[in-house]
Design a protein around this motif. Sequence first.
Motif, short mmCIF file in Angstrom:
data_model
loop_
_atom_site.label_atom_id
_atom_site.label_comp_id
_atom_site.label_asym_id
_atom_site.label_seq_id
_atom_site.Cartn_x
_atom_site.Cartn_y
_atom_site.Cartn_z
N THR A 99 0.84 -1.21 0.00
CA THR A 99 0.00 0.00 0.00
C THR A 99 0.87 1.25 0.00
OG1 THR A 99 -0.11 -0.08 2.42
CG2 THR A 99 -1.90 -1.15 1.18
N PRO A 100 1.57 1.52 -1.10
CA PRO A 100 2.42 2.72 -1.14
C PRO A 100 1.62 4.01 -1.16
CG PRO A 100 2.34 1.67 -3.29
CD PRO A 100 1.64 0.74 -2.35
N TRP A 101 0.30 3.92 -1.41
CA TRP A 101 -0.55 5.10 -1.46
C TRP A 101 -1.03 5.54 -0.08
CZ3 TRP A 101 -4.93 3.43 0.82
CH2 TRP A 101 -5.22 2.06 0.74
N MET A 102 -0.80 4.72 0.94
CA MET A 102 -1.33 5.02 2.27
C MET A 102 -0.78 6.34 2.85
SD MET A 102 -3.54 4.04 4.41
CE MET A 102 -3.87 2.34 3.94
N PRO A 103 0.51 6.68 2.70
CA PRO A 103 0.98 7.96 3.23
C PRO A 103 0.23 9.15 2.65
CG PRO A 103 2.84 6.53 2.77
CD PRO A 103 1.63 5.85 2.22
N ALA A 104 -0.13 9.08 1.35
CA ALA A 104 -0.89 10.19 0.76
C ALA A 104 -2.25 10.32 1.42
CB ALA A 104 -1.03 9.97 -0.75
N ARG B 123 -6.94 25.50 5.16
CA ARG B 123 -6.66 24.10 5.49
C ARG B 123 -6.72 23.22 4.25
NH1 ARG B 123 -10.21 23.43 11.11
NH2 ARG B 123 -9.24 25.19 12.21
N LEU B 124 -7.69 23.47 3.39
CA LEU B 124 -7.78 22.69 2.15
C LEU B 124 -6.61 22.98 1.23
CD1 LEU B 124 -11.62 22.94 1.42
CD2 LEU B 124 -10.34 21.01 2.39
N ARG B 125 -6.18 24.23 1.20
CA ARG B 125 -4.99 24.57 0.40
C ARG B 125 -3.76 23.85 0.94
NH1 ARG B 125 -4.48 30.73 0.80
NH2 ARG B 125 -2.75 30.45 -0.65
N THR B 126 -3.68 23.72 2.26
CA THR B 126 -2.55 23.00 2.85
C THR B 126 -2.59 21.52 2.48
OG1 THR B 126 -2.58 24.55 4.73
CG2 THR B 126 -1.33 22.52 5.00
N VAL B 127 -3.79 20.93 2.47
CA VAL B 127 -3.92 19.52 2.07
C VAL B 127 -3.46 19.33 0.63
CG1 VAL B 127 -5.55 17.66 1.65
CG2 VAL B 127 -5.74 19.02 3.73
N VAL B 128 -3.92 20.21 -0.26
CA VAL B 128 -3.52 20.12 -1.67
C VAL B 128 -2.01 20.28 -1.80
CG1 VAL B 128 -3.77 21.19 -3.94
CG2 VAL B 128 -5.77 20.91 -2.47
N TRP B 129 -1.45 21.18 -1.02
CA TRP B 129 0.00 21.39 -1.08
C TRP B 129 0.75 20.13 -0.65
CZ3 TRP B 129 4.36 23.30 -2.53
CH2 TRP B 129 5.49 23.15 -1.73
N LEU B 130 0.32 19.50 0.43
CA LEU B 130 0.99 18.28 0.90
C LEU B 130 0.93 17.17 -0.15
CD1 LEU B 130 -0.18 18.22 4.63
CD2 LEU B 130 2.09 18.84 3.76
N GLU B 131 -0.24 17.03 -0.78
CA GLU B 131 -0.38 16.00 -1.81
C GLU B 131 0.49 16.33 -3.02
OE1 GLU B 131 -1.82 13.30 -1.31
OE2 GLU B 131 -3.22 13.62 0.34
N LEU B 132 0.53 17.60 -3.40
CA LEU B 132 1.37 18.00 -4.54
C LEU B 132 2.85 17.76 -4.25
CD1 LEU B 132 1.79 19.49 -7.27
CD2 LEU B 132 1.88 21.62 -5.96
N ARG B 133 3.25 18.10 -3.04
CA ARG B 133 4.65 17.91 -2.67
C ARG B 133 5.03 16.44 -2.70
NH1 ARG B 133 7.37 19.63 3.15
NH2 ARG B 133 9.51 19.02 2.62
N MET B 134 4.17 15.57 -2.19
CA MET B 134 4.48 14.14 -2.19
C MET B 134 4.48 13.59 -3.62
SD MET B 134 2.80 11.00 -0.02
CE MET B 134 3.73 11.50 1.43
N GLY B 135 3.51 14.01 -4.44
CA GLY B 135 3.47 13.53 -5.81
C GLY B 135 4.72 13.92 -6.59
N LEU B 136 5.13 15.17 -6.46
CA LEU B 136 6.36 15.60 -7.14
C LEU B 136 7.58 14.90 -6.54
CD1 LEU B 136 5.69 19.44 -7.54
CD2 LEU B 136 5.40 17.62 -9.22
N GLY B 137 7.52 14.59 -5.24
CA GLY B 137 8.61 13.86 -4.62
C GLY B 137 8.79 12.48 -5.21
N TRP B 138 7.66 11.79 -5.47
CA TRP B 138 7.73 10.48 -6.12
C TRP B 138 8.43 10.58 -7.48
CZ3 TRP B 138 7.27 5.68 -4.63
CH2 TRP B 138 6.50 5.35 -3.52
N ILE B 139 8.05 11.59 -8.25
CA ILE B 139 8.65 11.74 -9.58
C ILE B 139 10.14 12.01 -9.48
CG2 ILE B 139 8.61 13.14 -11.68
CD1 ILE B 139 5.66 13.68 -11.17
N VAL B 140 10.54 12.88 -8.57
CA VAL B 140 11.95 13.23 -8.43
C VAL B 140 12.77 12.02 -7.99
CG1 VAL B 140 13.56 14.54 -7.00
CG2 VAL B 140 11.64 15.69 -8.07
N VAL B 141 12.27 11.28 -7.00
CA VAL B 141 13.01 10.11 -6.52
C VAL B 141 13.15 9.06 -7.63
CG1 VAL B 141 12.92 8.16 -4.93
CG2 VAL B 141 12.45 10.46 -4.10
#
Length: 324
Positions: A37-42, A86-104
């Motif tokens: 379940t690699p999607w669980m942190p998101a 708060r919703l903007r912060t949630v979107v930001w966290l998801e965006l940061r993790m998604g871009l992190g996956w691509i970079v790694v």
Amino acid sequence: MARFLRPLLRGTTYTRLLHLWVPMLVVSVWLFIDLSTPWMPALFLVPLGLVPAVRIGEGVQARLLLTPGEADPGISQTPSATWRDRLRTVVWLELRMGLGWIVVAASVWLPVMCLQLVRCASGEAPAGVPLLDRLPPHRAWALLAPLPLLALYGVVVGLGRLVTAGARRLLGPSAAERLAALEERTEQLLERTRIARELHDSIGHALTVAVVQAGAARAAGDPAFTERALGAIEETGRAALADLERVLGVLREAGRPVSARPTLADAGRLLESARAAGAKVGAEVTGPVEAVPGPVSREGYRILQEALTNALRHAGAVPVRVRV
């Protein structure tokens, strides 16, 4: 060519890369727990982003790693005040993790692809790399070897700029915060205007009294009067220096309260300095001066100061009637 390689010489490029790597540390820990379940942190980021204080931490990280050295990067460091924040912060966290996956993924696989293409060009058969393990060895693959590195360059630089733009958009100040900042800036400008006026009033009053006293002492030729005039000049000068030090203290300390400015309760000092300059001042004070609101009392003090200064400057030692 130099312009193309310039981003690789900037420290900001690598701090942005580090910023995208940080969430992957949490993901890597989770993968040790449950690889299926690699999607669980998101999913965990949704309730986390709803915590108001999380926006502070994300703002601090973004300022430190995405926009180091910028005086006003447009990234807020305040907690979420509304559900929109708060919703903007949630979107930001998801965006940061998604871009992190691509970079790694790009940081791991693109250099490996470059290495395998070089091995193919040298006559070795690559193994363990999807899409490359079936390539026949041939020297022509050397021409394609730089392409993964160029792709890695685009990922590192491009996603770094993308995540910075996203931080400014999602972690930037809300409309209420921008309004508060504008009001604070307006108050600062008004305060500087008040300070300039205070300097004009205080120093102008002191110089006027000193000039009138000095002229009167020279014209009188009386040692006793000269002694009193020098004393009045000294007292007025000390008061002006105190005012100057207070105003300069406000300039040095932006957060210093304006309540330290003189009020109508300190009007006696003005009246005494005017009397010492030779004016016959008759004062009539009605009502509790201490009960006057601070802003009104401070402005009243300056009005009285300006009135006495103008009377001494333009009329000399004449009778003056003051009613408060």
